[in-house]
Every structure is written in structure tokens, then in C-alpha cells.
Design a protein around this motif. Structure first.
Motif, PDB file in Angstrom:
ATOM      1  N   LEU A 381       0.833  -1.205   0.000  1.00 52.29           N
ATOM      2  CA  LEU A 381       0.000   0.000   0.000  1.00 52.29           C
ATOM      3  C   LEU A 381       0.865   1.252   0.000  1.00 52.29           C
ATOM      4  CD1 LEU A 381      -2.802  -1.028   2.530  1.00 52.29           C
ATOM      5  CD2 LEU A 381      -3.013  -0.773   0.050  1.00 52.29           C
ATOM      6  N   PHE A 382       1.941   1.206   0.800  1.00 54.12           N
ATOM      7  CA  PHE A 382       2.836   2.363   0.824  1.00 54.12           C
ATOM      8  C   PHE A 382       3.441   2.607  -0.563  1.00 54.12           C
ATOM      9  CE2 PHE A 382       7.093   4.158   1.272  1.00 54.12           C
ATOM     10  CZ  PHE A 382       6.809   5.346   1.934  1.00 54.12           C
ATOM     11  N   GLY A 383       3.862   1.517  -1.218  1.00 54.30           N
ATOM     12  CA  GLY A 383       4.404   1.660  -2.573  1.00 54.30           C
ATOM     13  C   GLY A 383       3.387   2.192  -3.541  1.00 54.30           C
ATOM     14  N   THR A 384       2.129   1.741  -3.395  1.00 53.57           N
ATOM     15  CA  THR A 384       1.064   2.218  -4.287  1.00 53.57           C
ATOM     16  C   THR A 384       0.833   3.714  -4.094  1.00 53.57           C
ATOM     17  OG1 THR A 384       0.003   0.053  -4.189  1.00 53.57           O
ATOM     18  CG2 THR A 384      -1.341   1.903  -4.931  1.00 53.57           C
ATOM     19  N   VAL A 385       0.744   4.128  -2.850  1.00 52.67           N
ATOM     20  CA  VAL A 385       0.550   5.557  -2.583  1.00 52.67           C
ATOM     21  C   VAL A 385       1.711   6.374  -3.126  1.00 52.67           C
ATOM     22  CG1 VAL A 385       0.365   7.263  -0.727  1.00 52.67           C
ATOM     23  CG2 VAL A 385      -0.898   5.124  -0.565  1.00 52.67           C
ATOM     24  N   PHE A 386       2.934   5.883  -2.911  1.00 54.00           N
ATOM     25  CA  PHE A 386       4.104   6.611  -3.395  1.00 54.00           C
ATOM     26  C   PHE A 386       4.092   6.720  -4.926  1.00 54.00           C
ATOM     27  CE2 PHE A 386       8.533   6.811  -4.789  1.00 54.00           C
ATOM     28  CZ  PHE A 386       8.996   7.897  -4.059  1.00 54.00           C
ATOM     29  N   MET A 413      -6.262   5.244  -0.838  1.00 50.12           N
ATOM     30  CA  MET A 413      -5.193   4.327  -0.480  1.00 50.12           C
ATOM     31  C   MET A 413      -4.502   4.756   0.809  1.00 50.12           C
ATOM     32  SD  MET A 413      -5.398   1.965  -2.639  1.00 50.12           S
ATOM     33  CE  MET A 413      -3.928   1.082  -2.227  1.00 50.12           C
ATOM     34  N   PHE A 414      -4.404   6.057   1.035  1.00 52.47           N
ATOM     35  CA  PHE A 414      -3.811   6.537   2.282  1.00 52.47           C
ATOM     36  C   PHE A 414      -4.664   6.130   3.477  1.00 52.47           C
ATOM     37  CE2 PHE A 414      -3.516   9.740   5.600  1.00 52.47           C
ATOM     38  CZ  PHE A 414      -2.154   9.737   5.853  1.00 52.47           C
ATOM     39  N   ASN A 415      -5.979   6.264   3.322  1.00 52.10           N
ATOM     40  CA  ASN A 415      -6.871   5.851   4.413  1.00 52.10           C
ATOM     41  C   ASN A 415      -6.772   4.344   4.685  1.00 52.10           C
ATOM     42  OD1 ASN A 415      -7.794   8.456   4.775  1.00 52.10           O
ATOM     43  ND2 ASN A 415      -9.518   8.203   3.341  1.00 52.10           N
ATOM     44  N   VAL A 416      -6.677   3.576   3.572  1.00 53.25           N
ATOM     45  CA  VAL A 416      -6.537   2.131   3.735  1.00 53.25           C
ATOM     46  C   VAL A 416      -5.241   1.799   4.465  1.00 53.25           C
ATOM     47  CG1 VAL A 416      -6.233  -0.057   2.515  1.00 53.25           C
ATOM     48  CG2 VAL A 416      -7.955   1.571   1.746  1.00 53.25           C
ATOM     49  N   MET A 417      -4.172   2.484   4.092  1.00 51.95           N
ATOM     50  CA  MET A 417      -2.890   2.241   4.739  1.00 51.95           C
ATOM     51  C   MET A 417      -2.954   2.591   6.229  1.00 51.95           C
ATOM     52  SD  MET A 417       0.882   3.750   3.753  1.00 51.95           S
ATOM     53  CE  MET A 417       0.417   5.417   4.245  1.00 51.95           C
ATOM     54  N   GLU A 419      -5.657   2.478   8.138  1.00 51.75           N
ATOM     55  CA  GLU A 419      -6.431   1.450   8.823  1.00 51.75           C
ATOM     56  C   GLU A 419      -5.639   0.154   8.989  1.00 51.75           C
ATOM     57  OE1 GLU A 419      -9.277   1.713  10.370  1.00 51.75           O
ATOM     58  OE2 GLU A 419      -9.179   3.842   9.882  1.00 51.75           O
ATOM     59  N   VAL A 420      -4.842  -0.178   7.980  1.00 44.04           N
ATOM     60  CA  VAL A 420      -4.010  -1.387   8.094  1.00 44.04           C
ATOM     61  C   VAL A 420      -3.012  -1.235   9.230  1.00 44.04           C
ATOM     62  CG1 VAL A 420      -2.215  -2.750   6.947  1.00 44.04           C
ATOM     63  CG2 VAL A 420      -4.300  -2.120   5.715  1.00 44.04           C
ATOM     64  N   ARG A 421      -2.418  -0.040   9.356  1.00 40.81           N
ATOM     65  CA  ARG A 421      -1.478   0.200  10.451  1.00 40.81           C
ATOM     66  C   ARG A 421      -2.186   0.091  11.796  1.00 40.81           C
ATOM     67  NH1 ARG A 421       3.481   2.203   9.723  1.00 40.81           N
ATOM     68  NH2 ARG A 421       3.388   3.200  11.771  1.00 40.81           N
ATOM     69  N   ARG A 422      -3.418   0.568  11.838  1.00 39.11           N
ATOM     70  CA  ARG A 422      -4.172   0.434  13.083  1.00 39.11           C
ATOM     71  C   ARG A 422      -4.443  -1.045  13.410  1.00 39.11           C
ATOM     72  NH1 ARG A 422      -8.891   5.101  13.186  1.00 39.11           N
ATOM     73  NH2 ARG A 422      -7.500   6.914  13.131  1.00 39.11           N
ATOM     74  N   SER A 423      -4.781  -1.803  12.396  1.00 36.63           N
ATOM     75  CA  SER A 423      -5.032  -3.233  12.604  1.00 36.63           C
ATOM     76  C   SER A 423      -3.766  -3.947  13.063  1.00 36.63           C
ATOM     77  CB  SER A 423      -5.561  -3.876  11.320  1.00 36.63           C
ATOM     78  OG  SER A 423      -6.790  -3.288  10.941  1.00 36.63           O
ATOM     79  N   ILE A 424      -2.643  -3.572  12.481  1.00 39.32           N
ATOM     80  CA  ILE A 424      -1.378  -4.165  12.907  1.00 39.32           C
ATOM     81  C   ILE A 424      -1.132  -3.869  14.372  1.00 39.32           C
ATOM     82  CG2 ILE A 424       1.137  -4.045  12.635  1.00 39.32           C
ATOM     83  CD1 ILE A 424       0.673  -3.534   9.660  1.00 39.32           C
ATOM     84  N   PHE A 425      -1.425  -2.635  14.751  1.00 39.80           N
ATOM     85  CA  PHE A 425      -1.205  -2.259  16.153  1.00 39.80           C
ATOM     86  C   PHE A 425      -2.137  -3.039  17.078  1.00 39.80           C
ATOM     87  CE2 PHE A 425      -1.922   0.345  19.888  1.00 39.80           C
ATOM     88  CZ  PHE A 425      -0.616   0.603  20.290  1.00 39.80           C
ATOM     89  N   ASP A 426      -3.396  -3.239  16.653  1.00 44.79           N
ATOM     90  CA  ASP A 426      -4.339  -4.000  17.485  1.00 44.79           C
ATOM     91  C   ASP A 426      -3.944  -5.460  17.586  1.00 44.79           C
ATOM     92  OD1 ASP A 426      -5.847  -1.836  18.098  1.00 44.79           O
ATOM     93  OD2 ASP A 426      -7.308  -2.132  16.480  1.00 44.79           O
ATOM     94  N   LEU A 427      -3.381  -6.021  16.526  1.00 48.08           N
ATOM     95  CA  LEU A 427      -2.970  -7.421  16.546  1.00 48.08           C
ATOM     96  C   LEU A 427      -1.690  -7.631  17.339  1.00 48.08           C
ATOM     97  CD1 LEU A 427      -3.624  -8.608  12.885  1.00 48.08           C
ATOM     98  CD2 LEU A 427      -4.709  -9.494  14.949  1.00 48.08           C
ATOM     99  N   TRP A 428      -0.870  -6.606  17.407  1.00 43.10           N
ATOM    100  CA  TRP A 428       0.435  -6.786  18.036  1.00 43.10           C
ATOM    101  C   TRP A 428       0.267  -7.139  19.505  1.00 43.10           C
ATOM    102  CZ3 TRP A 428       4.917  -7.324  15.725  1.00 43.10           C
ATOM    103  CH2 TRP A 428       6.085  -7.317  16.503  1.00 43.10           C
TER     104      TRP A 428
END
Length: 572
Positions: A381-386, A413-417, A419-428
């Protein structure tokens, strides 16, 4: 003492009594051989000697049967007392050579019956002895010596006391030895359970089988059952039964998954677990309120032992003797209660180890998923946004429509990225430290791309490690939401995020000097409060049993305060 050892001791005692009876005939034999006697006295002396030898011969040949008869029916000693009195009446009364022989029934009463039996036999023989003297005087014209007769009568009670009291002491020693043996069996069972607890590869079923084996094997009960209570303490399930005669763990007609409810009117089993006390049933009280289950269990005289650990019901242990019908004594109940207490420790420790292993496995899997998402999806996602950002810059000015679409796609895509970071944080699964809390918020702020004119400070004070893991993460998400609203809507130049832990409370404050808003108008029914994320913030705070307070005035900035009460904090 075991039954076999008791039988051996009784057999040896009976043999000693036989030896004494044969030896006590020596004075009668010497009297006939060495001492002169009237001619009319010899027939009586020979008759008495013959009867005594015949009696001893019968006792010797049939000693096992007679031994059992004497031990099971002590009143049979009275026959021997009467026989001894007859010998004395036939052979001279107080001068009879069978005085020592007549003492053998008293010795037998002392050894086999005890002190009371010996004194009762002495009393009975004293009466019979006086009667024998009367017969001797009237029928055979012998005289009487009052002093010697009084001495002989006293000797009966003296012999009974001297041998009766040691017999009582020996009995008490045997009982003490039995008690020590029982205690040894209990300690052996506890030792086995302790070894089970030290095992690193053990399941709840393994623990159940070890406990049941200890009860039926080491303690010697015929049958033992065990059931496990669910986490809420509402039902019993997971039944296992061990029958010593059958040597299996299969419940007789009772399904392993059969459930028995736990409430006040559910029977003796539920009563024991709910009241946290052992129950000994001797009147056939039904173990449950279900007739079908009662018939499957087949319990009449039984003991129910609750297994409790830290006031949490873990299950029950049920013990009975269905084959012999032997009653369970209060001492047995005390021994079983000790086993049940140790079993509760073993079972509870095993369950905690299993639960901990499961939690660690879940946490490890969550970390793996989080890393996978971070390494694959997030980076993509980061690559796509970039790339989209680079394409927008490279488009010619006349491609306005394409540029507009790509701009919208970049925003999505920025919003998706995010949310994914938030999900990663919740899973950690790792702990969020104080430094990580600040660093993650600063990193999130950079992702929001705030205007250069905005300056944000983040500060944490107090003992951050007193917060539990879930509360730390939720406070972090609340701070994220407040920062997102601040960057998108506040148009501020200064903002301050502070997490303060004081007075057993966690207080999160996010304030800015932005344009503010009319709080009443925003919270008016029908307005899009989700635009400011207020609904999500209130839901998160409610999940922490906390509250959210928003203070805002148009042109004077906004202040958001989240307070988490004391019960959400760890014990320090």
C-alpha cells in the motif's frame, strides 16, 4: 494393621495359650505321681486329668476354628470357665493342682477381649470358684482355708488386670500403627499428585486419571468418580470413573460429556460444590435431581469432595464402595478431603498452564499475522501511494480529469494504509511502553501530514506501567482519533497531548488553539457527529468504563478529556 496381619497375631496368641494350658497340667501330674492321696481320691484325680488332656487335645486339633470362635464370640470363654470350675470341684477345691490351669480362661479373656472382658471373666470365675468349693465341701467332705481362698479370689482379678491392661495398650499401639499406615498412604497419594503437578507434559485427563488411581489404588476405595466444572461454575462435565475391580476409566453408562447443573436443588453433588464442604451421604440421598443420571451413577453410601482453588470451583471427587458396601468413615472423609485439596491444586495449576500455553500460542499467531501484514500488505500500500503521488506529479497539465481521479485514489489508499497500520497495532501482542506510546503517536501524526504551521507536543506523566495492556492500546487509539480530528478540522497552530496517571485514574487530554466549534450544534440529533469521530471515541471510552468530555468554543480551540476510572488499573 491389615486383616492378614491381625489374623497372624491372633493365631500366635492362641498358640501361646495352648502351650500354657499344656504346661499348667504339670502340677496335676506331679501330684498323682509323687504325693500320697486317699484311695477314693485317685479316680477323681485321673478323671480330672483325662478331661483336661482331652480338652487340650481338642483345642490343639481344632485350634483354627476355635480361635475364630473365641475372637468372634468372646462369650464362648464362659464354657472354659465352667470346665475349670468343675476340675477344681473334683480335685480338692482350694487345694486343687488345677489352679494354674483355671487361670487360662482369664488370660484368654485378657488377650482377646481386653480389660473389661478380663474383669468380667474374673468376676464370673470367682462366683464359679466359690460354687466349686461348696460342691467340694458337701460331696467330698474337704475343709476350707479362708485366707488362702481369699488370696486365690484376689489373684483372679489381679491376673485379669495385669494381663488385660497390657492387652489394651497393645490394641492402642495397633490402632496407632494403623493410623500411621493410613497417614502414610495419604502422604503417598499426595506425593504422587505432587509429582504429577511437576510433569511438563500433562493434560486435564491425565490429572484426573492419576487422582482416581491414587484413591482406588493407594487409599483402597473401590470406586472413584470425578467431574470438571466449567469456567462459570454452572455445570459439571468431563466425567471419568475408575473401578478398582475393573481397572478402567470408563463411566458405567455415564457419558463423558454428560452435564449436571449446579444450583441449590440439584442434589448432593451440587450441594457439596456450592457450599464448599465435603458431604458424606449414608441415607441414600440422590446425588442429582435427574433420576436417569442417578441410576447411571448407582450411588447409595458415598462421599462427595469439592475441589476448590482460590474460591473457584474446579470439580468434584466422588468415592464409594459399591462391591462390599463398606461404609465411609469420618476419618476416611478427612483423608479424602486432603486428597481433594491437593487434587484441586494440581488440576487448577494444570488448567492455568494449558490456558497460558493457549494464550501464548494465540499471541504468537497474532504477531505473525501482524508481521505478515506489515511486510506484505502495508508495504504494498505504501508503494502504491508513493507511485500514485509520483504519477500525479508527472501528468501533463491537460490531463486534469486523470489527475483528479488519481488524487482521489491516493486519498483512498492513504486511508486504507492508515487502517491497516491500526489493525497491525491491534494485533500486536507486545506491551506498549511509555516511550513507544509517544513514538507511535508522533509517527501517526506524520502520516496524517499536518500543515507545517502546526506544532504538537506529547507528554506522559505518572506510572504508565500500572495500566493493563488493553487499556494502553485503547487510550492510544483515542489519542489517534483526537489527533486525526485536530489535523483535519481544527486549523490549529498549537496542540498538546497529555496522558496523566494520578489518583488511581488515567486522564488523557488533547487540546488545541484551533477554530473550535459549537458543541451543541454538533451534538444535535441528525447531525453527522461521525465526522468528528465523537461516536467512536465515546464507544471506546465506554468499553473502558470511562467517559469522554469535550469542551469547545468557536474561535477558542477544543479540549477533549478522557478519564478511565480506578478499576481499569492494575494493582500496583
Amino acid at each position: 494393621m491389615t486383616p492378614s496381619a491381625e489374623i497372624v497375631l491372633e493365631e500366635r496368641t492362641f498358640r501361646f495359650m495352648l502351650l500354657y494350658r499344656w504346661a499348667s497340667l504339670a502340677p496335676a501330674v506331679l501330684l498323682i505321681l509323687l504325693s500320697p492321696a486317699p484311695a477314693d481320691a485317685y479316680p477323681r484325680l485321673f478323671l480330672a486329668l483325662g478331661l483336661a488332656m482331652l480338652d487340650n487335645l481338642v483345642l490343639t486339633v481344632f485350634r483354627q476354628r476355635l480361635n475364630h470362635l473365641v475372637t468372634s464370640r468372646p462369650a464362648f470363654i464362659g464354657v472354659d470357665l465352667v470346665f475349670s470350675a468343675v476340675l477344681i470341684a473334683l480335685t480338692g477345691g482350694w487345694q486343687s493342682p488345677y489352679y494354674l490351669y483355671a487361670l487360662s480362661p482369664l488370660l484368654g479373656a485378657a488377650f482377646f477381649v481386653g480389660m473389661r472382658g478380663a474383669l468380667a471373666a474374673a468376676t464370673a470365675f470367682a462366683i464359679l470358684y466359690l460354687a466349686a468349693l461348696v460342691v467340694d465341701i458337701r460331696w467330698f467332705g474337704d475343709s476350707i482355708h479362708v485366707g488362702l481362698v481369699s488370696t486365690q479370689l484376689a489373684s483372679f482379678f489381679l491376673v485379669a488386670s495385669l494381663f488385660g491392661y497390657p492387652a489394651v495398650l497393645l490394641q492402642r499401639l495397633r490402632q496407632a500403627r494403623d493410623a500411621l499406615a493410613e497417614s502414610h498412604r495419604e502422604l503417598e497419594s499426595l506425593h504422587r499428585l505432587a509429582l504429577t503437578m511437576q510433569s511438563s507434559a500433562v493434560t486435564v485427563s491425565d490429572v484426573q486419571e492419576q487422582i482416581l488411581t491414587s484413591v482406588t489404588g493407594t487409599l483402597g476405595f473401590e470406586r472413584a468418580m470425578m467431574a470438571i466444572a466449567d469456567a462459570q461454575g454452572r455445570v459439571l462435565f468431563g466425567w471419568l470413573t475408575h473401578h478398582r475391580a475393573q481397572a478402567d476409566y470408563a463411566p458405567d453408562g455415564l457419558f463423558h460429556t454428560a452435564e449436571i447443573p449446579l444450583h441449590d436443588d440439584a442434589g448432593a453433588i451440587a450441594q457439596a460444590l456450592l457450599e464448599r464442604q465435603a458431604v458424606l451421604v449414608a441415607d441414600g440421598k440422590p446425588p442429582t435431581a435427574d433420576p436417569v443420571v442417578n441410576s447411571q451413577l448407582g450411588l447409595t453410601h458415598y462421599a462427595v469432595l469439592p475441589m476448590i482453588m482460590r474460591d473457584r470451583p474446579l470439580g468434584v471427587l466422588i468415592v464409594d464402595n459399591p462391591d462390599t458396601g463398606a461404609a465411609i468413615s469420618d476419618r476416611d472423609l478427612a483423608s479424602l478431603a486432603a486428597i481433594a485439596d491437593q487434587a484441586a491444586i494440581v488440576l487448577g495449576s494444570t488448567q492455568m498452564c494449558i490456558d497460558r500455553t493457549r494464550r501464548l500460542a494465540v499471541e504468537a499467531e497474532r504477531n505473525r499475522i501482524a508481521l505478515d501484514i506489515h511486510d506484505a500488505v502495508s508495504q504494498s500500500l505504501f508503494g502504491t501511494v508513493f507511485t500514485l503521488d509520483a504519477c500525479i506529479k508527472l501528468l501533463p497539465e491537460q490531463a486534469a480529469v486523470v489527475q483528479e481521479r488519481l488524487t482521489e485514489l491516493r486519498s483512498v489508499m492513504f486511508n486504507v494504509m492508515t487502517e491497516v497500520r491500526r489493525s497491525i497495532f491491534d494485533l500486536w501482542g507486545g506491551d506498549l511502553s511509555e516511550k513507544a506510546f509517544e513514538a507511535e503517536l508522533y509517527a501517526y501524526l506524520r502520516e496524517l501530514a499536518p500543515p507545517p504551521t502546526l506544532h504538537v507536543s506529547i507528554d506522559v506523566s505518572g506510572h504508565f506501567d500500572t495500566l493493563d495492556r488493553a487499556t494502553r492500546k485503547q487510550l492510544y487509539r483515542l489519542a489517534q482519533e483526537a489527533l486525526s480530528n485536530l489535523v483535519r478540522h481544527a486549523d490549529a497552530t498549537l496542540a498538546h497531548v497529555q496522558l496523566e496517571l494520578r489518583n488511581n485514574q488515567a486522564c488523557l487530554t488533547v487540546e488545541d488553539n484551533g477554530r473550535g466549534f459549537d458543541l451543541a450544534a454538533v451534538l444535535e440529533p441528525g447531525t453527522a457527529t461521525d465526522h468528528l469521530g465523537l461516536t467512536a471515541m465515546r464507544e471506546r471510552a465506554r468499553g473502558l468504563s470511562g467517559s469522554v468530555e469535550i469542551q469547545s468554543t468557536p474561535g477558542r480551540g477544543t479540549r477533549v478529556v478522557v478519564v478511565v476510572p480506578q478499576q481499569r488499573l492494575r494493582d500496583g
